[in-house]
Design a protein around this motif. Structure first.
Motif, PDB file in Angstrom:
ATOM      1  N   LYS A  56       1.004   4.160  -3.133  1.00 22.12           N
ATOM      2  CA  LYS A  56       0.839   5.607  -2.946  1.00 22.12           C
ATOM      3  C   LYS A  56       2.040   6.356  -3.503  1.00 22.12           C
ATOM      4  CE  LYS A  56      -1.957   5.027   1.250  1.00 22.12           C
ATOM      5  NZ  LYS A  56      -2.011   5.227   2.718  1.00 22.12           N
ATOM      6  N   ASN A  92      -8.180   3.149  -0.353  1.00 19.89           N
ATOM      7  CA  ASN A  92      -7.521   4.450  -0.458  1.00 19.89           C
ATOM      8  C   ASN A  92      -6.578   4.507  -1.651  1.00 19.89           C
ATOM      9  OD1 ASN A  92      -8.844   5.331   1.839  1.00 19.89           O
ATOM     10  ND2 ASN A  92      -7.204   4.708   3.220  1.00 19.89           N
ATOM     11  N   GLU A  93      -5.870   3.414  -1.900  1.00 22.22           N
ATOM     12  CA  GLU A  93      -4.941   3.381  -3.033  1.00 22.22           C
ATOM     13  C   GLU A  93      -5.721   3.454  -4.356  1.00 22.22           C
ATOM     14  OE1 GLU A  93      -4.737   1.332  -0.363  1.00 22.22           O
ATOM     15  OE2 GLU A  93      -3.123   2.549   0.476  1.00 22.22           O
ATOM     16  N   THR A 151       1.896   9.115  -6.566  1.00 19.40           N
ATOM     17  CA  THR A 151       2.254  10.528  -6.374  1.00 19.40           C
ATOM     18  C   THR A 151       3.568  10.894  -7.054  1.00 19.40           C
ATOM     19  OG1 THR A 151       3.258   9.907  -4.249  1.00 19.40           O
ATOM     20  CG2 THR A 151       0.977  10.687  -4.219  1.00 19.40           C
ATOM     21  N   LEU A 181      -6.674   6.932  -5.040  1.00 17.18           N
ATOM     22  CA  LEU A 181      -5.574   7.740  -5.570  1.00 17.18           C
ATOM     23  C   LEU A 181      -5.501   7.627  -7.094  1.00 17.18           C
ATOM     24  CD1 LEU A 181      -2.648   7.143  -3.044  1.00 17.18           C
ATOM     25  CD2 LEU A 181      -3.802   9.294  -3.511  1.00 17.18           C
ATOM     26  N   GLN A 215       0.827  -1.203   0.000  1.00 16.59           N
ATOM     27  CA  GLN A 215       0.000   0.000   0.000  1.00 16.59           C
ATOM     28  C   GLN A 215       0.869   1.264   0.000  1.00 16.59           C
ATOM     29  OE1 GLN A 215      -2.323  -1.587   3.478  1.00 16.59           O
ATOM     30  NE2 GLN A 215      -4.036  -0.649   2.405  1.00 16.59           N
TER      31      GLN A 215
END
Length: 849
Positions: A512, A610-611, A516, A614, A508
């Motif tokens: 991220k 959450n990933e 990013t 993104l 995870q």
């Protein structure tokens, strides 16, 4: 006369039966009829009027009355016959019922008689067999007495015989009588309250204890005495083992425990924790020593110990337990010396040894002896790691490049495990507390991998290197998930508990990082301030979220700015978009695979939502940038539209120059984006929908700025709007050879928005002088869900004076509806008529030219 007839009709109406709908429907199905007299809604007046439509037809009234009377008589006869038939049926039914009751009574009497005869027969049988039962009981008691006396004789004689044989150590002759005495004592276990039996039971126990002590002493003398080196297995020791098999199980356990300790005593000295050979790098020597020792033991003592004792397996189990304990203590003392290579080497060699033991032995001794399988309580099940692909997106289909050389290969080819064998984890469980070293290594390697990706992207996404062939999924994305796959396969072999959960956390973290540092950072920066084309950003954002059904975490309206992208930047945006799409889908599969492999108790802790958000956010940003780039190209043309003196237009011609400019830009950008998004067609459709949702409201806002308008100017604008609508409807398939239709979802957006623009222009051309109320009515028909602000803008486009606008606003204000735009049927009909008129004008102008 009419009054009398009306009274009769009233009587008829009151006597008419009215059934429910269900009853009437059932009657119609059973007795269908076309006769108007059978209709439930029969109307007498209408029926008579149909029979006598004119005064001349009254001459036939007698014939009609006679016909009706005949019909009534016929119906009465039918009713009488039916009623009489029912009477006969009732009589027959009663007679049949009485006859049935008579037969039932007769049947009951026969059953009662049969039962009485059966009871009598049972009593006769009991009387006949009474003597036979007594004889059987006597025979059984006599047989038991004889058997007991024989067993008692065997027990006494057997004890005397065993005493002499034990003294002479004739173990071969002891086996049979000892087995017999043991079986006989099992027969007398319920008679131990008898003094003589209790005394014999005590003597048997003493004899068994004496044999156990004597045989144990013989083994100690043979294997530990002065002549132990010259000892050769003989028949006496073999027979002694047979005797031990008959004695209590604890005797065999004590003997085997002593013998196994004796065989492994050398091992504990050779591989003491103080010796260099005891460390993990020499782990292979431990297993090599045991293989030699086990082979020698089997060759020397195979014939001496019974097969069912499973001596070799017991030695192997004890060796595994000793090795596990020694390695655990040693690694705790020297944990600072353990690196990932040494740890994986030790695990590999240990797993290979466990595989060998699992193939050689079945593990019965581990399962049977609960005391010796205490590690089953804390043992973590090892999941089978086969050579097949574990994640579909990571298969060979993707043409993934190899993991870089500076990243160590974490996959060692081992033979498939047999999950049913209890040997798995018997030693390797000692490495569980130190698997954090492996996780830290994966973390470090992934950090280096991400840094390499960041530097590689400066070359891969360089402007001069982006073309149609490279505007797809970034190669380093496949490299990342290949490394993930290999790490997951390796961790599956090591553990499926907390270490795998820790590995998921590392996954995870670097998902991220990739999102990013590799993807989001390479999106073109928003450098230009917002212009008139970006004033409706809020609506565009809401429509995009609705269409894409994404939650743009971290994306705000303030970050949506106008950009000026080159074709190379378009390719870069599309490349990042397709990569984010691939990452999102693959992350979902990775999450499913982790949940499948991890222990069921930890499944709830695996979540990569959450990933995924993104990557969804990056997709949202990419589509938004593409839309803004296209809008930036169209902005000058829209500004030119507002600068045209529409009130001075004297004739309707071809489409205006600004429409041609917009068409040129659309044909130059949209096919390129479609090519770059060929691997993600669904996002090209979303791009088109998002552009339509954003551009059409801006186009309408620019329409409002075209003021004042003459009727000819409004007609020209309406022609331009229709042309632009046609172009937008063809946007998804622009420049394609095949007649591919645009998606229905996109067509709906364009038709809805551009129809509103056409309705606005149609209202501008509508007359208002002396027809204020009709104008407002027409406005509400064409734009039924408009508002006051929009109404006022249209009045300004018409060039009305302030007094006229105020009067119209006063009429419109009480009738101002609320809601969203809905195109009415009347509006569409009116639009079609006017479009036809425009086409005629175009044809006429073309012919004149």
């Amino acid at each position: 006369m009419s009054t009398i007839n009306d009274e009769k009709f009233d009587v008829v109406r009151t006597e008419t039966l009215v059934y429910s709908v269900e009853v009437q429907k059932a009657i119609d199905e059973i007795l269908p009829s076309d006769d108007p007299l059978d209709k439930p809604d029969f109307d007498t007046i209408d029926y008579i009027n149909n029979l006598f439509p004119t005064e001349q037809s009254l001459t036939n009234i007698d014939d009609v009355i006679n016909s009706l009377e005949c019909k009534v008589d016929s119906i009465d006869n039918d009713i009488r016959s039916v009623i009489r038939g029912q009477i006969e049926v009732n009589k027959d039914g009663k007679a049949e019922l009485e006859e049935a009751q008579h037969y039932i009574k007769h049947l009951f009497s026969q059953i009662r008689e049969i039962r009485q005869k059966a009871e009598h027969s049972e009593e006769v049988v009991k009387e006949i067999t009474l003597d036979i039962k007594q004889l059987d009981c006597a025979k059984k008691n006599l047989t038991t007495s004889i058997t007991t006396l024989n067993n008692l004789h065997m027990l006494v004689s057997g004890i005397e015989s065993l005493r002499g044989l034990t003294t002479k150590r004739k173990y071969g002759e002891i086996v049979m009588p000892l087995q017999g005495v043991t079986d006989v004592m099992e027969h007398f276990k319920n008679y131990t309250d008898i003094p003589h039996i209790a005394q014999l039971s005590t003597e048997v126990k003493q004899l068994q204890k004496s044999l156990a002590t004597q045989i144990m002493a013989d083994f100690r003398e043979a294997f530990s005495g002065p002549n132990a080196k010259n000892f050769v297995p003989n028949r006496q020791m073999t027979e002694a083992c047979l005797v031990v098999s008959i004695l209590e199980p604890k005797v065999k356990d004590e003997l085997l425990e002593w013998f196994i300790d004796l065989q492994l005593s050398e091992y504990t000295h050779l591989f003491d924790s103080t010796e260099d050979v005891a460390w993990l790098d020499k782990l292979n020597q431990r297993y090599a020593w045991f293989k030699r020792q086990l082979l020698q033991c089997e060759e020397k003592f195979r014939a001496m110990f019974p097969v069912q004792w499973e001596l070799s397996e017991r030695i192997a189990v004890e060796f595994c337990k000793i090795t596990k304990n020694e390695l655990s203590k040693l690694m705790v003392k020297r944990k600072n010396e353990i690196d990932v290579k040494l740890l994986l080497f030790a695990i590999q060699k240990t797993v290979a040894f466990e595989n060998l033991m699992a193939k050689t032995f079945n593990g019965n001794t581990i399962v049977q002896n609960n005391e010796k399988s205490l590690n089953n309580i804390t043992k973590q099940p090892i999941i089978n790691t086969e050579t097949e692909e574990i994640l579909q997106p990571f298969s060979e289909e993707l043409q993934i490049s190899n993991v870089p050389e500076n990243i160590p290969s974490l996959i060692q080819k081992t033979e498939p495990k047999l999950n049913s064998s209890p040997f798995y984890g018997l030693i390797s469980d000692c490495f569980q507390p130190f698997l954090y070293i492996y996780i830290d290594s994966v973390d470090k390697n992934l950090s280096e991998l991400i840094e390499r990706f960041v530097s590689d992207n400066k070359i891969t996404l360089a402007k001069e290197n982006i073309d149609e062939q490279t505007a797809t999924v970034l190669p380093n994305c496949a490299d990342l998930f290949l490394f993930y796959k290999k790490s997951l396969v390796q961790c599956t072999e090591l553990s499926n508990h907390n270490p795998m959960l820790a590995l998921a956390t590392v996954f995870q973290k670097y998902l991220k990082e990739y999102a990013t540092k590799v993807l989001e950072v390479n999106l073109p920066k928003l450098s230009h301030p917002a212009t008139s084309l970006t004033t409706n950003v809020s609506n565009m954002t809401k429509d995009l979220i609705k269409d894409l059904q994404l939650l743009p975490s971290g994306m705000t309206e303030a970050s949506v700015k106008n950009i000026n992208c080159t074709p190379q930047e378009l390719a870069k945006i599309c490349c990042i978009l397709t990569t984010a799409d691939y990452c999102m889908e693959t992350t979902q599969q990775l999450e499913e695979k982790l949940k499948e492999k991890i222990d069921p108790s930890l499944v709830g802790k695996i979540c990569m939502t959450n990933e995924n958000d993104l990557f969804q956010n990056i997709i949202f940003m990419s589509i938004n940038l593409l839309v803004q780039h296209l809008e930036a190209d169209l902005e000058p043309a829209l500004n030119n539209m507002t600068k045209v003196p529409w009130q001075n237009i004297t004739a309707v011609g071809d489409q205006s120059e600004y429409v041609t400019i917009m068409t040129t830009h659309l044909r130059g950008v949209v096919p390129i984006v479609r090519t770059y998004l060929s691997t993600s067609r669904k996002y090209f459709t979303k791009f088109c929908i998002t552009f339509a949702n954003s551009f059409i409201p801006k186009f309408i806002q620019h329409l409002y700025k075209c003021k004042p308008l003459s009727n000819i100017g409004a007609e020209q604008l309406l022609l331009d709007t229709h042309s632009l609508k046609t172009i937008l409807l063809d946007l998804p398939s622009m420049n394609l050879d095949d007649n591919r239709k645009a998606p229905a979802s996109y067509t709906k957006v364009v038709v809805k928005g551009m129809t509103k623009a056409e309705m606005i222009l149609k209202l501008v051309m509508a007359p208002t002088i002396k027809h204020y109320t009709s104008f407002v009515d027409q406005y509400l028909k064409l734009l039924p869900e408009s508002d006051m602000t929009e109404f006022q803008k249209i009045l300004e486009m018409k060039g009305l004076k302030a007094a006229e606008r105020n009067e119209l606003l006063n009429i419109f204000r009480p009738r101002n509806p609320t809601g969203s735009f809905v195109t009415s049927t009347a509006a569409l009909s009116s639009l079609k008529q006017y479009t036809s008129l425009i086409k005629k004008n175009l044809i006429s102008n073309s012919s004149n030219n």
